[in-house]
Design a protein around this motif. Structure first.
Motif, PDB file in Angstrom:
ATOM      1  N   ASN A   1       0.826  -1.203   0.000  1.00  0.00           N
ATOM      2  CA  ASN A   1       0.000   0.000   0.000  1.00  0.00           C
ATOM      3  C   ASN A   1       0.861   1.253   0.000  1.00  0.00           C
ATOM      4  O   ASN A   1       0.555   2.239  -0.696  1.00  0.00           O
ATOM      5  CB  ASN A   1      -0.930   0.016   1.217  1.00  0.00           C
TER       6      ASN A   1
ATOM      7  N   GLU B   1       2.083   2.165  -3.416  1.00  0.00           N
ATOM      8  CA  GLU B   1       1.084   2.848  -4.240  1.00  0.00           C
ATOM      9  C   GLU B   1       0.891   4.290  -3.784  1.00  0.00           C
ATOM     10  O   GLU B   1       0.601   5.170  -4.603  1.00  0.00           O
ATOM     11  CB  GLU B   1      -0.248   2.090  -4.196  1.00  0.00           C
TER      12      GLU B   1
ATOM     13  N   GLN C   1      -0.402   6.825  -9.639  1.00  0.00           N
ATOM     14  CA  GLN C   1      -1.685   6.777  -8.938  1.00  0.00           C
ATOM     15  C   GLN C   1      -2.275   8.187  -8.814  1.00  0.00           C
ATOM     16  O   GLN C   1      -1.556   9.173  -8.661  1.00  0.00           O
ATOM     17  CB  GLN C   1      -1.522   6.168  -7.549  1.00  0.00           C
ATOM     18  N   SER C   2      -3.597   8.269  -8.869  1.00  0.00           N
ATOM     19  CA  SER C   2      -4.260   9.556  -8.664  1.00  0.00           C
ATOM     20  C   SER C   2      -4.167   9.956  -7.200  1.00  0.00           C
ATOM     21  O   SER C   2      -3.904   9.121  -6.322  1.00  0.00           O
ATOM     22  CB  SER C   2      -5.735   9.468  -9.078  1.00  0.00           C
TER      23      SER C   2
ATOM     24  N   LEU D   1      -6.576  10.796  -5.265  1.00  0.00           N
ATOM     25  CA  LEU D   1      -7.636  10.118  -4.532  1.00  0.00           C
ATOM     26  C   LEU D   1      -7.231   8.681  -4.193  1.00  0.00           C
ATOM     27  O   LEU D   1      -7.462   8.208  -3.060  1.00  0.00           O
ATOM     28  CB  LEU D   1      -8.925  10.113  -5.357  1.00  0.00           C
ATOM     29  N   SER D   2      -6.627   7.994  -5.144  1.00  0.00           N
ATOM     30  CA  SER D   2      -6.195   6.613  -4.906  1.00  0.00           C
ATOM     31  C   SER D   2      -5.118   6.551  -3.834  1.00  0.00           C
ATOM     32  O   SER D   2      -5.116   5.660  -2.984  1.00  0.00           O
ATOM     33  CB  SER D   2      -5.672   5.989  -6.206  1.00  0.00           C
ATOM     34  N   ARG D   3      -4.220   7.514  -3.874  1.00  0.00           N
ATOM     35  CA  ARG D   3      -3.151   7.545  -2.865  1.00  0.00           C
ATOM     36  C   ARG D   3      -3.732   7.670  -1.463  1.00  0.00           C
ATOM     37  O   ARG D   3      -3.313   6.974  -0.532  1.00  0.00           O
ATOM     38  CB  ARG D   3      -2.197   8.703  -3.128  1.00  0.00           C
TER      39      ARG D   3
ATOM     40  N   LYS E   1      -6.656   6.816  -0.549  1.00  0.00           N
ATOM     41  CA  LYS E   1      -7.366   5.574  -0.228  1.00  0.00           C
ATOM     42  C   LYS E   1      -6.409   4.555   0.376  1.00  0.00           C
ATOM     43  O   LYS E   1      -6.743   3.859   1.346  1.00  0.00           O
ATOM     44  CB  LYS E   1      -8.019   5.002  -1.471  1.00  0.00           C
ATOM     45  N   TYR E   2      -5.193   4.452  -0.183  1.00  0.00           N
ATOM     46  CA  TYR E   2      -4.221   3.495   0.353  1.00  0.00           C
ATOM     47  C   TYR E   2      -3.777   3.891   1.767  1.00  0.00           C
ATOM     48  O   TYR E   2      -3.500   3.033   2.609  1.00  0.00           O
ATOM     49  CB  TYR E   2      -3.006   3.389  -0.568  1.00  0.00           C
TER      50      TYR E   2
ATOM     51  N   ASP F   1      -6.550   2.740   3.978  1.00  0.00           N
ATOM     52  CA  ASP F   1      -6.458   1.281   4.153  1.00  0.00           C
ATOM     53  C   ASP F   1      -5.425   0.916   5.207  1.00  0.00           C
ATOM     54  O   ASP F   1      -5.655   0.031   6.048  1.00  0.00           O
ATOM     55  CB  ASP F   1      -6.098   0.612   2.827  1.00  0.00           C
TER      56      ASP F   1
END
Length: 335
Positions: free
Chosen positions: A280, A283, A289-290, A292-294, A296-297, A300
């Motif tokens: 994670n 990422e 990665q966008s 937003l995705s970053r 999210k990780y 997590d």
């Protein structure tokens, strides 16, 4: 009990003689000293050949035909050792004369497969700076509890290779050492799941810190974490962590359950948790990665408890570092 010492050398002429003398002059003299030279171009090989001529019954010298790097070189040196106990040594340390004796006593009294000692940190003139445990997060006694020891090793490696010795039984589980992991961390992790670990609080050797890195002991942790979050090389560092924990998981999973001191299923689950945590983080640091995705990780890892479980002291610093990297998208073009 027979004793082997594994020493890896590379252009170590400046301090090598002092190190060898301190090993040979032990109150419990080693039965075997293995030197693996990784392509030295200075006078290192001449020094080693002179000692081998003087002590042919205990010194063995192996010259690598190509540069192996520290992990492969130590793996080779350890594979050549046949003692009941195996010690590792850097090429510029100085051992106190009773180091071997006290390690063996600790092995026998605690039934430990791995023993490590504190060290006196010195400068290039052997002038004391501090002791190793005072500059790390390690607290005396942590290693003696198997579950606690393994849990702490999931956070960081508190055993330097030059501080440790291990039994021939532990050797069975660590050779060959995987290429992509620090040799001492691999020995520490593997040794902790198949045997007891014990520590010696007394500094039993001088650990030389050279002028180029002596200031590292005073580095401000917050500044260091913020700065490293912005470095170009940080993505590659995180990738190496992913590979490292993947190797740990793969290797430990091959050990039969009945040969492990700890429950194999629990051990592998914890190793997998650390592996997923680092995946994670990769990422989070991945410029593809966008934003937003970053984030999210990061979430997590927060909900998975990784920042708390795998941070040495202050989970917030770990989290701040990752948040900075994920958020400061204006820096992405330089990565």
């Amino acid at each position: 009990m027979s004793v082997s010492v594994a020493v890896c050398t590379y252009n170590g002429e400046e301090h090598l003689e002092g190190q060898i003398d301190s090993i040979i002059e032990q109150t419990h003299m080693p039965d075997q000293i293995i030197f693996c030279d990784d392509g030295s171009t200075d006078e290192t090989l001449d020094i080693l050949n002179n000692y081998r001529s003087e002590y042919p019954h205990i010194i063995e010298l192996y010259k690598n035909s190509s540069n192996l790097g520290i992990t492969k070189n130590f793996s080779k040196a350890i594979s050549k050792c046949n003692g009941d106990y195996i010690f590792l040594s850097d090429q510029d340390d100085v051992w106190k004369e009773d180091k071997i004796k006290k390690h063996i006593k600790c092995h026998e009294e605690s039934n430990a497969g791995v023993v490590f000692n504190n060290a006196l940190v010195v400068n290039h003139r052997l002038e004391p700076i501090t002791d190793h445990w005072s500059t790390s997060e390690y607290q005396s006694g942590i290693a003696q509890n198997p579950r606690h020891c393994f849990s702490e090793l999931l956070k960081y490696n508190f055993m330097k290779g030059c501080e440790m010795s291990f039994s021939d039984r532990v050797k069975e589980y660590i050779v060959p050492i995987p290429d992509n992991v620090p040799h001492d961390y691999y020995i520490a992790i593997s040794g902790s799941v198949v045997s007891y670990v014990s520590s010696i609080e007394e500094p039993l050797h001088l650990y030389r810190r050279h002028s180029a890195n002596e200031s590292d002991w005073e580095t401000n942790k917050l500044k260091k974490n913020i700065a490293s979050a912005l470095e170009k090389r940080e993505l590659s560092r995180v990738k190496k962590d992913v590979i490292k924990w993947g190797e740990f998981l793969n290797q430990i999973s091959t050990i039969p359950s009945d040969e492990m001191l700890l429950d194999k299923q629990i051990v592998c689950q914890h190793l997998n948790d650390r592996y997923q945590f680092e995946k994670n983080r990769y990422e989070i640091y991945n410029p593809e990665q966008s934003l937003l995705s970053r984030h999210k990780y990061i979430i997590d890892n927060i909900y998975g408890g990784g920042y708390k479980r795998f941070s040495v002291k202050k989970p917030s610093l770990y989290l701040i570092k990752d948040f900075l990297r994920a958020t400061l998208s204006s820096f992405q073009s330089s990565y």
